[in-house]
Design a protein around this motif. Structure first.
Motif, PDB file in Angstrom:
ATOM      1  N   GLU A 121      29.163  24.233  80.069  1.00 47.14           N
ATOM      2  CA  GLU A 121      30.154  23.452  80.795  1.00 47.14           C
ATOM      3  C   GLU A 121      30.187  22.007  80.299  1.00 47.14           C
ATOM      4  O   GLU A 121      31.162  21.310  80.491  1.00 47.14           O
ATOM      5  CB  GLU A 121      29.866  23.466  82.301  1.00 47.14           C
ATOM      6  CG  GLU A 121      29.835  24.836  82.920  1.00 47.14           C
ATOM      7  CD  GLU A 121      31.200  25.506  82.967  1.00 47.14           C
ATOM      8  OE1 GLU A 121      32.207  24.800  83.079  1.00 47.14           O
ATOM      9  OE2 GLU A 121      31.240  26.738  82.872  1.00 47.14           O
ATOM     10  N   HIS A 144      42.882  20.482  81.487  1.00 48.25           N
ATOM     11  CA  HIS A 144      42.001  19.783  82.402  1.00 48.25           C
ATOM     12  C   HIS A 144      41.506  20.703  83.497  1.00 48.25           C
ATOM     13  O   HIS A 144      42.228  21.558  83.978  1.00 48.25           O
ATOM     14  CB  HIS A 144      42.734  18.628  83.095  1.00 48.25           C
ATOM     15  CG  HIS A 144      43.032  17.486  82.208  1.00 48.25           C
ATOM     16  ND1 HIS A 144      44.299  17.064  81.964  1.00 48.25           N
ATOM     17  CD2 HIS A 144      42.242  16.668  81.509  1.00 48.25           C
ATOM     18  CE1 HIS A 144      44.273  16.019  81.159  1.00 48.25           C
ATOM     19  NE2 HIS A 144      43.041  15.774  80.865  1.00 48.25           N
ATOM     20  N   GLN A 155      30.634  20.886  77.580  1.00 46.21           N
ATOM     21  CA  GLN A 155      31.602  20.676  76.510  1.00 46.21           C
ATOM     22  C   GLN A 155      32.968  20.266  77.037  1.00 46.21           C
ATOM     23  O   GLN A 155      33.846  19.916  76.265  1.00 46.21           O
ATOM     24  CB  GLN A 155      31.736  21.962  75.670  1.00 46.21           C
ATOM     25  CG  GLN A 155      30.444  22.405  75.050  1.00 46.21           C
ATOM     26  CD  GLN A 155      29.837  21.338  74.159  1.00 46.21           C
ATOM     27  OE1 GLN A 155      30.519  20.726  73.355  1.00 46.21           O
ATOM     28  NE2 GLN A 155      28.550  21.092  74.314  1.00 46.21           N
ATOM     29  N   LYS A 156      33.160  20.327  78.325  1.00 50.08           N
ATOM     30  CA  LYS A 156      34.460  19.979  78.878  1.00 50.08           C
ATOM     31  C   LYS A 156      34.340  18.804  79.831  1.00 50.08           C
ATOM     32  O   LYS A 156      33.242  18.384  80.179  1.00 50.08           O
ATOM     33  CB  LYS A 156      35.088  21.169  79.590  1.00 50.08           C
ATOM     34  CG  LYS A 156      34.330  21.671  80.803  1.00 50.08           C
ATOM     35  CD  LYS A 156      35.061  22.851  81.397  1.00 50.08           C
ATOM     36  CE  LYS A 156      34.320  23.457  82.554  1.00 50.08           C
ATOM     37  NZ  LYS A 156      35.049  24.570  83.112  1.00 50.08           N
ATOM     38  N   LYS A 157      35.468  18.261  80.192  1.00 54.78           N
ATOM     39  CA  LYS A 157      35.524  17.183  81.174  1.00 54.78           C
ATOM     40  C   LYS A 157      36.209  17.703  82.426  1.00 54.78           C
ATOM     41  O   LYS A 157      37.142  18.499  82.360  1.00 54.78           O
ATOM     42  CB  LYS A 157      36.324  15.985  80.645  1.00 54.78           C
ATOM     43  CG  LYS A 157      35.591  15.165  79.632  1.00 54.78           C
ATOM     44  CD  LYS A 157      34.515  14.353  80.295  1.00 54.78           C
ATOM     45  CE  LYS A 157      33.900  13.359  79.340  1.00 54.78           C
ATOM     46  NZ  LYS A 157      32.819  12.606  79.941  1.00 54.78           N
ATOM     47  N   THR A 178      39.709  19.444  75.560  1.00 52.80           N
ATOM     48  CA  THR A 178      38.517  20.287  75.637  1.00 52.80           C
ATOM     49  C   THR A 178      38.655  21.438  74.686  1.00 52.80           C
ATOM     50  O   THR A 178      39.704  21.722  74.198  1.00 52.80           O
ATOM     51  CB  THR A 178      38.302  20.822  77.052  1.00 52.80           C
ATOM     52  OG1 THR A 178      39.443  21.567  77.446  1.00 52.80           O
ATOM     53  CG2 THR A 178      38.045  19.700  78.032  1.00 52.80           C
TER      54      THR A 178
END
Length: 132
Positions: free
Chosen positions: A52, A4, A54-56, A132
């Motif tokens: 970016e 994360h 592609q991620k949380k 991710t």
């Protein structure tokens, strides 16, 4: 593996330290970025590139800040492109005792309103198990 990215936007350095330590204890793979000035966080968000997306990122946002309130911050955040807004899971982190009923309706992108200080048990309840 759970990974994360977390961002804390709060003008209180003590609360920021507590949050950072709690997050790191909860998620040993965490990357925690702290902004004491909300304007800097907004500028950073604008600079995010498509990779970016592609991620949380979990965002903990304070409500009562002197230069830009959490509500002002969210008003500006709502103007961002969907590809940027979609990256974030937003949680209001506040010491206020208000129920924020009006704000819950206006800012539907906020997942939850949490009380300070942030606790490991609170993070466990949020079910932040995205990958991710």
């Amino acid at each position: 593996m759970k990974i994360h990215d977390y961002i804390i936007v709060d003008d209180d350095p003590t609360n920021n330290l507590i949050c950072k330590l709690v997050i790191e204890k909860f998620d040993s793979n965490s990357s925690v970025t702290v902004f004491q000035q909300p304007e800097q966080a907004l500028s950073y968000f604008q600079s995010l590139v498509k990779k970016e997306a592609q991620k949380k990122i979990v965002l903990f946002l304070d409500v009562n800040m002197p230069t830009v309130t959490g509500w002002d911050f969210l008003d500006k955040f709502q103007m961002f492109d969907y590809s940027i807004k979609n990256i974030f899971e937003i949680y209001i982190l506040t010491s206020a005792i208000e129920d924020f009923e009006l704000e819950k309706t206006k800012y539907s992108m906020v997942k939850a309103f949490l009380s300070k200080p942030l606790r490991k048990a609170t993070l466990q309840e949020l079910d932040l198990n995205f990958y991710t």
